[in-house]
Design a protein around this motif. Sequence first.
Motif, PDB file in Angstrom:
ATOM      1  N   GLU A 192       7.941  26.788  29.044  1.00 35.32           N
ATOM      2  CA  GLU A 192       8.755  26.373  30.187  1.00 35.32           C
ATOM      3  C   GLU A 192      10.201  26.835  30.028  1.00 35.32           C
ATOM      4  N   ALA A 193      10.716  27.506  31.050  1.00 32.58           N
ATOM      5  CA  ALA A 193      12.083  28.041  31.009  1.00 32.58           C
ATOM      6  C   ALA A 193      13.072  26.938  31.384  1.00 32.58           C
ATOM      7  N   VAL A 194      13.284  25.999  30.469  1.00 32.52           N
ATOM      8  CA  VAL A 194      14.051  24.798  30.781  1.00 32.52           C
ATOM      9  C   VAL A 194      15.521  25.100  31.070  1.00 32.52           C
ATOM     10  N   ALA A 195      16.104  26.076  30.376  1.00 29.56           N
ATOM     11  CA  ALA A 195      17.518  26.391  30.634  1.00 29.56           C
ATOM     12  C   ALA A 195      17.694  26.929  32.052  1.00 29.56           C
ATOM     13  N   ASP A 196      16.761  27.759  32.496  1.00 28.86           N
ATOM     14  CA  ASP A 196      16.818  28.255  33.873  1.00 28.86           C
ATOM     15  C   ASP A 196      16.610  27.126  34.879  1.00 28.86           C
ATOM     16  N   GLU A 197      15.712  26.203  34.564  1.00 33.33           N
ATOM     17  CA  GLU A 197      15.459  25.084  35.482  1.00 33.33           C
ATOM     18  C   GLU A 197      16.697  24.200  35.606  1.00 33.33           C
ATOM     19  N   ILE A 198      17.371  23.949  34.499  1.00 33.55           N
ATOM     20  CA  ILE A 198      18.600  23.151  34.548  1.00 33.55           C
ATOM     21  C   ILE A 198      19.688  23.913  35.299  1.00 33.55           C
ATOM     22  N   ALA A 199      19.797  25.222  35.042  1.00 34.87           N
ATOM     23  CA  ALA A 199      20.784  26.039  35.747  1.00 34.87           C
ATOM     24  C   ALA A 199      20.539  26.005  37.247  1.00 34.87           C
ATOM     25  N   SER A 200      19.279  26.071  37.646  1.00 31.70           N
ATOM     26  CA  SER A 200      18.941  26.048  39.065  1.00 31.70           C
ATOM     27  C   SER A 200      19.282  24.705  39.698  1.00 31.70           C
ATOM     28  N   ALA A 201      18.989  23.611  38.981  1.00 34.46           N
ATOM     29  CA  ALA A 201      19.339  22.281  39.492  1.00 34.46           C
ATOM     30  C   ALA A 201      20.851  22.142  39.632  1.00 34.46           C
ATOM     31  N   ALA A 202      21.592  22.609  38.634  1.00 33.04           N
ATOM     32  CA  ALA A 202      23.053  22.526  38.693  1.00 33.04           C
ATOM     33  C   ALA A 202      23.616  23.355  39.835  1.00 33.04           C
ATOM     34  N   ASN A 203      22.954  24.463  40.133  1.00 35.82           N
ATOM     35  CA  ASN A 203      23.430  25.349  41.192  1.00 35.82           C
ATOM     36  C   ASN A 203      23.431  24.658  42.558  1.00 35.82           C
ATOM     37  N   LEU A 204      22.566  23.660  42.737  1.00 38.32           N
ATOM     38  CA  LEU A 204      22.572  22.892  43.980  1.00 38.32           C
ATOM     39  C   LEU A 204      23.906  22.196  44.202  1.00 38.32           C
TER      40      LEU A 204
END
Length: 255
Positions: A192-204
């Motif tokens: 799971e690409a967790v850093a990308d998932e967190i980055a995407s959530a933060a981008n909101l």
Amino acid sequence: MRMELFTVDGLPLIKKGDDLASMICECTELEDHDAVVIASTIVAKAEGAMVLKSDVVPSERAISIAKRIGKDPALVQVVLDRSVEELVECPLLLVENLNGHVSINAGIDDSNVEDNYFLELPHDPDGSAKTIGERIADRCGKDVSVIITDTNGRAFKIGQTGVAVGVYRMHPILDWRGEKDLFGNELEITEEAVADEIASAANLLMGEAAGGNPVVIVRGFDLHTRDDVSVKEMYRPDNEDIIRKGLRCLRQSSD
């Protein structure tokens, strides 16, 4: 489970030499194991990763590519200078940046920066994340993770999303291999690409254009580690990258 995200408000426009860690500590209350998610644009500005447009002298190759894709030859030249491999030249310039990140135009931008400059990605995003994380520990005594983000488009889909380009004290991949699913079957390929998932959530919350918030705190999703980490953990090895192989084949067949 519960995860909380909130913006760091009150940050000024960032300029070269600014101490981002101190600014963040002054503008918010951090807790141990928070993830501090920072837009690469302000990291690059603080580090002076900018190119004066008038200093760029486009080569014949840059001029040729620029004509085909409808871009500024100076921008194309800077992209070529910051690339180790050009995967696609037309109808867009998709390259591997010197730091290993693959993106259109090497992540170089001329928005959210003064008119006469190109803004690069941080030259060493992992190093930048580490410097900021260690400075936060010194400045406000909190042991945090740091993710530096950029926005990338996606093949076959409209729209951009946040991705991680640098990390500190958080492995960018969560390896589920060997774990059991709901039916007792062993997972064999799930990473799971967790850093990308967190980055995407933060981008909101970061937003785009003039109303952006370049720093977001993520609390409650604790993947903090004291291991040595690198965003390159999520870069697929060259010999396993079938997309890269396909693009090379297409390029060779067109030569």
